[in-house]
Write a protein that holds these residues in place. Structure first.
Motif, PDB file in Angstrom:
ATOM      1  N   UNK A 208      31.545  31.787  46.305  1.00 13.06           N
ATOM      2  CA  UNK A 208      31.760  33.152  45.834  1.00 13.06           C
ATOM      3  C   UNK A 208      33.110  33.656  46.326  1.00 13.06           C
ATOM      4  N   UNK A 209      33.973  34.042  45.429  1.00  9.86           N
ATOM      5  CA  UNK A 209      35.291  34.553  45.803  1.00  9.86           C
ATOM      6  C   UNK A 209      35.359  36.029  45.438  1.00  9.86           C
ATOM      7  N   UNK A 210      35.189  36.857  46.445  1.00  8.57           N
ATOM      8  CA  UNK A 210      35.218  38.293  46.200  1.00  8.57           C
ATOM      9  C   UNK A 210      36.645  38.762  45.981  1.00  8.57           C
ATOM     10  N   UNK A 211      36.774  39.799  45.165  1.00  5.55           N
ATOM     11  CA  UNK A 211      38.097  40.342  44.867  1.00  5.55           C
ATOM     12  C   UNK A 211      37.959  41.823  44.550  1.00  5.55           C
ATOM     13  N   UNK A 212      39.092  42.499  44.570  1.00  2.44           N
ATOM     14  CA  UNK A 212      39.119  43.916  44.224  1.00  2.44           C
ATOM     15  C   UNK A 212      39.504  44.083  42.753  1.00  2.44           C
ATOM     16  N   UNK A 315      37.737  49.506  54.329  1.00  2.00           N
ATOM     17  CA  UNK A 315      37.027  49.340  53.059  1.00  2.00           C
ATOM     18  C   UNK A 315      35.836  50.285  52.950  1.00  2.00           C
ATOM     19  N   UNK A 316      35.104  50.423  54.066  1.00  2.00           N
ATOM     20  CA  UNK A 316      33.929  51.293  54.065  1.00  2.00           C
ATOM     21  C   UNK A 316      34.333  52.742  53.825  1.00  2.00           C
ATOM     22  N   UNK A 317      35.427  53.173  54.445  1.00  2.00           N
ATOM     23  CA  UNK A 317      35.915  54.541  54.243  1.00  2.00           C
ATOM     24  C   UNK A 317      36.339  54.773  52.791  1.00  2.00           C
ATOM     25  N   UNK A 318      36.780  53.692  52.136  1.00  2.00           N
ATOM     26  CA  UNK A 318      37.188  53.801  50.730  1.00  2.00           C
ATOM     27  C   UNK A 318      35.988  53.712  49.787  1.00  2.00           C
ATOM     28  N   UNK A 319      34.796  53.482  50.366  1.00  2.00           N
ATOM     29  CA  UNK A 319      33.588  53.400  49.553  1.00  2.00           C
ATOM     30  C   UNK A 319      33.431  52.072  48.839  1.00  2.00           C
ATOM     31  N   UNK A 320      34.090  51.024  49.350  1.00  2.00           N
ATOM     32  CA  UNK A 320      33.996  49.690  48.743  1.00  2.00           C
ATOM     33  C   UNK A 320      33.025  48.859  49.565  1.00  2.00           C
ATOM     34  N   UNK A 321      31.878  48.563  48.999  1.00  2.00           N
ATOM     35  CA  UNK A 321      30.825  47.839  49.711  1.00  2.00           C
ATOM     36  C   UNK A 321      30.733  46.414  49.164  1.00  2.00           C
ATOM     37  N   UNK A 322      31.398  45.505  49.825  1.00  2.00           N
ATOM     38  CA  UNK A 322      31.326  44.085  49.466  1.00  2.00           C
ATOM     39  C   UNK A 322      31.875  43.289  50.638  1.00  2.00           C
ATOM     40  N   UNK A 323      31.417  42.032  50.739  1.00  2.00           N
ATOM     41  CA  UNK A 323      31.944  41.163  51.802  1.00  2.00           C
ATOM     42  C   UNK A 323      33.379  40.804  51.436  1.00  2.00           C
TER      43      UNK A 323
END
Length: 380
Positions: A208-212, A315-323
């Motif tokens: 799994x390759x997470x990305x924005x 990331x959490x402060x930006x509201x982005x919830x992912x590994x």
């Protein structure tokens, strides 16, 4: 060049026995000690004053053996004169074949740095476990032997003490280190057969390759970060696809500006050791800040610990919830470029991949996004 001569000589020992040895002139290189020497003691002895028939016979026999060893050494030193090209090739292959593949493998690993060295070292540890504490000579390497090591890796336990077996991709990485060593050994003539070509690789397991997404990226960089340098290198990585290791060592001397063309970075990739010339945008250049001296780091004061600690909170402060790890900025760059229509060959070159096959892992992500669009328009 003066040819070496060998003479059989004697040395009287304190015990009264006579030690037989060979005297070389000029000195020759001892393959075991890697030192030049003039003497080779044969571990053969004569009785100075034989007391009986047995000792007389022993003297005759040892003298004969010593003379045969003298002839053998002379033949080895003068093989250019007495051997045919075929015979010399066979002798050279026999000499090389007696060399240690394991020592050669460790020597290659010592040239690596950082995390790459750690991976090589881990591969060697597993290889030594597979060997059962024994050495491995070049002449003993076979396709079957290396395939057995591949099978061992696929069932080997992780050294982290988790009790789990190595992941397939970790096993692939370790196996590739051995295959790379075999390729180099064949190229250098240390093994006569291209054994690497006959060994099947471990198939990569797609991870799994997470990305924005572009929206997430804009949201993240609009959110304040507690460490400005973390935000700067994150933006630079997302805009260029550069790895952390290459960003951390980037120097001002590697930044160039070409009139009417723009900014470039010219550097040597730490992971692949390949030379890379990469154009960068003005926006990416702006992350550098004030120019320093040629040998100064562009991102001074950068610490990996700060990145690992700050990034999840940011990331959490930006509201982005992912590994999401720092390397995912590189994945994001590739995905966003392909999504924007950049062809895969250009993206491959920008990422510094040796083969476009490596870049194709990102095309699966784009294909899935294309599939998702098919359900967005419905007349039902």
């Amino acid at each position: 060049m003066k040819k070496s001569n060998v003479t059989l000589r004697q040395k009287v020992l304190a015990s009264g026995k006579i030690s037989l040895y060979l005297d070389f002139y000029p000195p020759i290189l001892n393959a075991n000690t890697n030192q030049y020497t003039r003497r080779e003691f044969l571990k053969l002895y004569l009785f100075e004053k034989p007391k009986n028939q047995i000792q007389k016979i022993a003297n005759i026999e040892n003298q004969r053996i010593a003379e045969l060893m003298l002839i053998r050494r002379l033949n080895e030193l003068r093989k250019d004169d007495i051997y045919s090209e075929f015979e010399k090739e066979r002798l050279e292959l026999q000499r090389i074949g007696r060399g240690s593949f394991l020592k050669y493998l460790k020597k290659l690993a010592d040239k690596r740095e950082g995390n790459n060295y750690q991976i090589w070292n881990s591969a060697i540890i597993h290889f030594e476990i597979f060997l059962g504490g024994q050495d491995l000579l070049f002449k003993d390497i076979t396709v079957t032997f290396i395939e057995d090591f591949r099978d061992y890796l696929l069932g080997a336990k992780s050294r982290r003490g988790t009790g789990y077996t190595l992941s397939r991709n970790t096993a692939l990485s370790y196996h590739n280190k051995i295959k790379a060593t075999l390729r180099k050994a064949y190229k250098e003539g240390k093994i006569r057969t291209d054994i690497n070509a006959g060994v099947d690789s471990i198939k990569e397991q797609e991870s799994q390759r997470n990305f924005l997404t572009l929206e997430e990226a804009k949201k993240l960089f609009a959110t304040p970060c507690s460490k400005k340098i973390v935000a700067r290198i994150s933006k630079f990585s997302l805009l260029t696809g550069n790895r952390y290791s290459d960003i951390a060592k980037l120097e001002w001397s590697e930044i160039e500006y070409i009139e009417n063309d723009g900014y470039y970075i010219r550097f040597k990739q730490k992971k692949t050791e390949g030379l890379q010339t990469m154009p960068i945008s003005n926006e990416a250049f702006e992350t550098f800040g004030e120019r320093g001296k040629p040998k100064e780091k562009v991102f001074q004061g950068l610490k990996k610990w700060d990145v690992d600690r700050v990034l999840p909170v940011w990331l959490a402060h930006a509201g982005i919830i992912k590994h999401f790890t720092f390397h995912c900025f590189r994945h994001s760059y590739a995905t966003l470029q392909l999504s924007a229509g950049t062809d895969i060959f250009t993206v491959s070159k920008m990422l510094g991949h040796k083969s476009v096959k490596t870049t194709q892992i990102y095309s699966h992500i784009i294909d899935q996004r294309k599939r998702d669009t098919t359900t967005r328009i419905s007349l039902k």
